[in-house]
Scaffold this active site. Sequence first.
Site, PDB file in Angstrom:
ATOM      1  CG  ASP A  80      -1.949   1.085   1.148  1.00 38.46           C
ATOM      2  OD1 ASP A  80      -1.579   2.233   0.814  1.00 38.46           O
ATOM      3  OD2 ASP A  80      -3.138   0.803   1.369  1.00 38.46           O
ATOM      4  CG  HIS A  81       1.554   3.981  -3.334  1.00 32.62           C
ATOM      5  ND1 HIS A  81       0.468   3.513  -4.006  1.00 32.62           N
ATOM      6  CD2 HIS A  81       1.454   5.327  -3.368  1.00 32.62           C
ATOM      7  CE1 HIS A  81      -0.255   4.519  -4.432  1.00 32.62           C
ATOM      8  NE2 HIS A  81       0.309   5.631  -4.059  1.00 32.62           N
ATOM      9  CG  HIS A 125      -4.126   4.356  -0.960  1.00 29.99           C
ATOM     10  ND1 HIS A 125      -3.207   3.348  -0.883  1.00 29.99           N
ATOM     11  CD2 HIS A 125      -4.345   4.551  -2.287  1.00 29.99           C
ATOM     12  CE1 HIS A 125      -2.870   2.954  -2.103  1.00 29.99           C
ATOM     13  NE2 HIS A 125      -3.555   3.667  -2.962  1.00 29.99           N
TER      14      HIS A 125
HETATM   15  N1  LIG Z   1       1.274   2.123 -12.932  1.00 28.54           N
HETATM   16  C1  LIG Z   1       1.094   2.549 -11.713  1.00 28.54           C
HETATM   17  O1  LIG Z   1       1.393   3.709 -11.365  1.00 28.54           O
HETATM   18  C2  LIG Z   1       0.526   1.634 -10.662  1.00 28.54           C
HETATM   19  C3  LIG Z   1       0.258   2.161  -9.398  1.00 28.54           C
HETATM   20  C4  LIG Z   1      -0.224   1.307  -8.417  1.00 28.54           C
HETATM   21  C5  LIG Z   1      -0.434  -0.027  -8.697  1.00 28.54           C
HETATM   22  N2  LIG Z   1      -0.181  -0.523  -9.938  1.00 28.54           N
HETATM   23  C6  LIG Z   1      -0.415  -1.941 -10.173  1.00 28.54           C
HETATM   24  O2  LIG Z   1       0.781  -2.548 -10.632  1.00 28.54           O
HETATM   25  C7  LIG Z   1       0.510  -3.533 -11.614  1.00 28.54           C
HETATM   26  C8  LIG Z   1       1.308  -3.169 -12.858  1.00 28.54           C
HETATM   27  O3  LIG Z   1       0.895  -1.893 -13.289  1.00 28.54           O
HETATM   28  P1  LIG Z   1       1.337  -1.290 -14.699  1.00 28.54           P
HETATM   29  O4  LIG Z   1       0.728   0.039 -14.784  1.00 28.54           O
HETATM   30  O5  LIG Z   1       2.789  -1.431 -14.889  1.00 28.54           O
HETATM   31  O6  LIG Z   1       0.547  -2.267 -15.651  1.00 28.54           O
HETATM   32  P2  LIG Z   1       0.757  -2.546 -17.186  1.00 28.54           P
HETATM   33  O7  LIG Z   1       1.723  -1.579 -17.773  1.00 28.54           O
HETATM   34  O8  LIG Z   1      -0.587  -2.653 -17.783  1.00 28.54           O
HETATM   35  O9  LIG Z   1       1.303  -4.056 -17.147  1.00 28.54           O
HETATM   36  C9  LIG Z   1       2.547  -4.478 -16.668  1.00 28.54           C
HETATM   37  C10 LIG Z   1       3.080  -5.581 -17.527  1.00 28.54           C
HETATM   38  O10 LIG Z   1       2.389  -6.817 -17.304  1.00 28.54           O
HETATM   39  C11 LIG Z   1       2.530  -7.626 -18.473  1.00 28.54           C
HETATM   40  N3  LIG Z   1       1.244  -8.270 -18.798  1.00 28.54           N
HETATM   41  C12 LIG Z   1       0.093  -7.650 -19.129  1.00 28.54           C
HETATM   42  N4  LIG Z   1      -0.868  -8.557 -19.382  1.00 28.54           N
HETATM   43  C13 LIG Z   1      -0.320  -9.762 -19.193  1.00 28.54           C
HETATM   44  C14 LIG Z   1      -0.800 -11.094 -19.308  1.00 28.54           C
HETATM   45  N5  LIG Z   1      -2.069 -11.346 -19.641  1.00 28.54           N
HETATM   46  N6  LIG Z   1       0.029 -12.108 -19.060  1.00 28.54           N
HETATM   47  C15 LIG Z   1       1.317 -11.867 -18.707  1.00 28.54           C
HETATM   48  N7  LIG Z   1       1.826 -10.630 -18.597  1.00 28.54           N
HETATM   49  C16 LIG Z   1       1.028  -9.594 -18.825  1.00 28.54           C
HETATM   50  C17 LIG Z   1       2.918  -6.696 -19.599  1.00 28.54           C
HETATM   51  O11 LIG Z   1       4.221  -7.038 -20.002  1.00 28.54           O
HETATM   52  P3  LIG Z   1       4.463  -7.923 -21.325  1.00 28.54           P
HETATM   53  O12 LIG Z   1       3.441  -7.537 -22.315  1.00 28.54           O
HETATM   54  O13 LIG Z   1       5.856  -7.581 -21.689  1.00 28.54           O
HETATM   55  O14 LIG Z   1       4.314  -9.329 -20.814  1.00 28.54           O
HETATM   56  C18 LIG Z   1       2.945  -5.312 -18.993  1.00 28.54           C
HETATM   57  O15 LIG Z   1       4.030  -4.547 -19.409  1.00 28.54           O
HETATM   58  C19 LIG Z   1      -1.004  -3.490 -11.860  1.00 28.54           C
HETATM   59  O16 LIG Z   1      -1.610  -4.551 -11.187  1.00 28.54           O
HETATM   60  C20 LIG Z   1      -1.460  -2.172 -11.252  1.00 28.54           C
HETATM   61  O17 LIG Z   1      -2.734  -2.269 -10.688  1.00 28.54           O
HETATM   62  C21 LIG Z   1       0.300   0.284 -10.925  1.00 28.54           C
END
Ligand SMILES: NC(=O)c1ccc[n+]([C@@H]2O[C@H](COP(=O)([O-])OP(=O)(O)OC[C@H]3O[C@@H](n4cnc5c(N)ncnc54)[C@H](OP(=O)(O)O)[C@@H]3O)[C@@H](O)[C@H]2O)c1
Length: 506
Positions: A180-181, A243
């Site tokens: 929980d950042h 949060h």
């Molecule tokens: N971004 C933020 O600021 C943030 C903040 C808080 C929490 N989060 C959480 O952190 C997690 C990642 O967030 P993100 O924004 O980085 O998400 P993202 O960019 O949508 O996805 C991260 C990576 O997961 C891989 N992926 C996507 N679908 C997949 C599948 N079906 N099977 C296997 N790999 C898959 C993809 O890499 P490949 O296509 O290379 O496999 C993608 O680059 C999420 O659950 C999100 O809720 C994110």
Amino acid sequence: METPGNHILVIFGASGDLARRKLIPALYALHVNRLLPEKFAVLGIGRSAYDTGSFRNYMDESLEEFSDDFHDDQQFLEKLDYLSIDPSVEDSYPLLAQKLEEIREGHSIPENYIFYLATPPSLYDVIPGYLAKNGLTSEHDGTWKRVIVEKPFGLDLESAISLNRSLLKVLDEDQLYRIDHYLGKETVQNILVTRFSNGIYEPLWNRNYIDYVEITSAENIGVGNRGGYYDRSGALRDMLQNHLLQLVALVAMEPPSEISSHTIRNEMLKVFQSLRPIKKEMVQDYLVRGQYMESHVRGELQKAYRDEEGVPEESRTETFAALKLYIDNWRWGGVPFYIRTGKRLPTKVTEIVIHFRPSPHALFCSEDAGYNSENQLVIRIQPDEGILLKFGMKVQGAGYNVQNVNMDFHYRDLMNADIPEAYERLLLDCMQGDSTLYARGDAVEEAWRFVAPILERWEQDNKFPLYGYPCGTWGPEQADLLIEGERRTWRYPCKNLADDGTYCEL
Ligand SMILES: NC(=O)c1ccc[n+]([C@@H]2O[C@H](COP(=O)([O-])OP(=O)(O)OC[C@H]3O[C@@H](n4cnc5c(N)ncnc54)[C@H](OP(=O)(O)O)[C@@H]3O)[C@@H](O)[C@H]2O)c1
């Protein structure tokens, strides 16, 4: 500060947004501050067809964009490796095991691993299952294995319980780090220090002296290009259940017997267990939800939530929620906590306001200018981190008119006040095996249990009010009524428009 033990950090979803914007820059900051272990490597995992060279180039560009002081630091980039596999497929894991062995042998790193799940949540139980099946989570001969799970941890009570169960089948609770950042923010941790390192606050920190507590977490941006994700979540799931309830727990908890992960998280759990349940039939008396509508803000047209990319035209997802809650225990009996969060509000701010009871007799009340002072302690989480105490002072001149003044501490005034990003602190803590600032499974379930009747009511009653509010306002006026009906009021943190167009403290 001690540097953590040598290990490999494996990031699943390394090609994604979180890795490039937050995780790699946080690791770089730890590297600059010499807080990474001597023998350390990062292995990025994704389906995207990078190799180690192109992944390093990609992260080089990301660091240029997201790290203030990054300049082509090869020493850091050489710590990064990449393996292109599909983590949702079991056959990928022998390849992962082999790659880890190569890196360990190449750098003489013991079999200590952190697995960071930065993938879509649908993989949060799949990946640990396959890791365990391939022997990658077993701790033997003094080695350790830890798994960091990103938010959201479940979409409701059932899914959170089910995720906990799946994870605990293959991992021990002390191997699990649920992010929980907010807990990684310096000013959030300072709530504990303010309360428990000073003798002056704690005697007043109870129902005898506190009238109500207010927590606001506002964003001035909309959902941007995350409309599709946000529409399945909404303000309650995205912000309030996790949060804001964590902030409630830190404000309301009893002093722990010592500073340890076990004692602090026990006290936080007790707060969640003491939240007065809101009956499904009574939700409208405790909660107001809203959705932003098109309007001009400072001359610029801002679109309605329903016009955002990826959001259905008829969406009834809330972008604003205000909730009144009670904590039924000896310290807080009868003290309301008002918490609100929303998008497209006038400014970006997160703050906690402790409203103290007024003095028992309004000595200085006069018809023209005087009034009793409002004693408030404002804990500003972001931006402009600090603490503000409001109290009454005499206005110079004849009579006894009272004016509210501020005693204002800003973190930025401290020497070396370079406030670390939440992810820096959280990653370092996990490397050191300290889970204090991570949510424990039982607490996450309790927080979901508390909001479950609200979600159920919304699901079953499609006429439950969803109020529109113009972008750039503090949400629907019904949220004001929720609190004003009880002769209290929200603090409007930022009423003045500064020269650069941002809002600032009055
Ligand atoms: N971004 C933020 O600021 C943030 C903040 C808080 C929490 N989060 C959480 O952190 C997690 C990642 O967030 P993100 O924004 O980085 O998400 P993202 O960019 O949508 O996805 C991260 C990576 O997961 C891989 N992926 C996507 N679908 C997949 C599948 N079906 N099977 C296997 N790999 C898959 C993809 O890499 P490949 O296509 O290379 O496999 C993608 O680059 C999420 O659950 C999100 O809720 C994110």
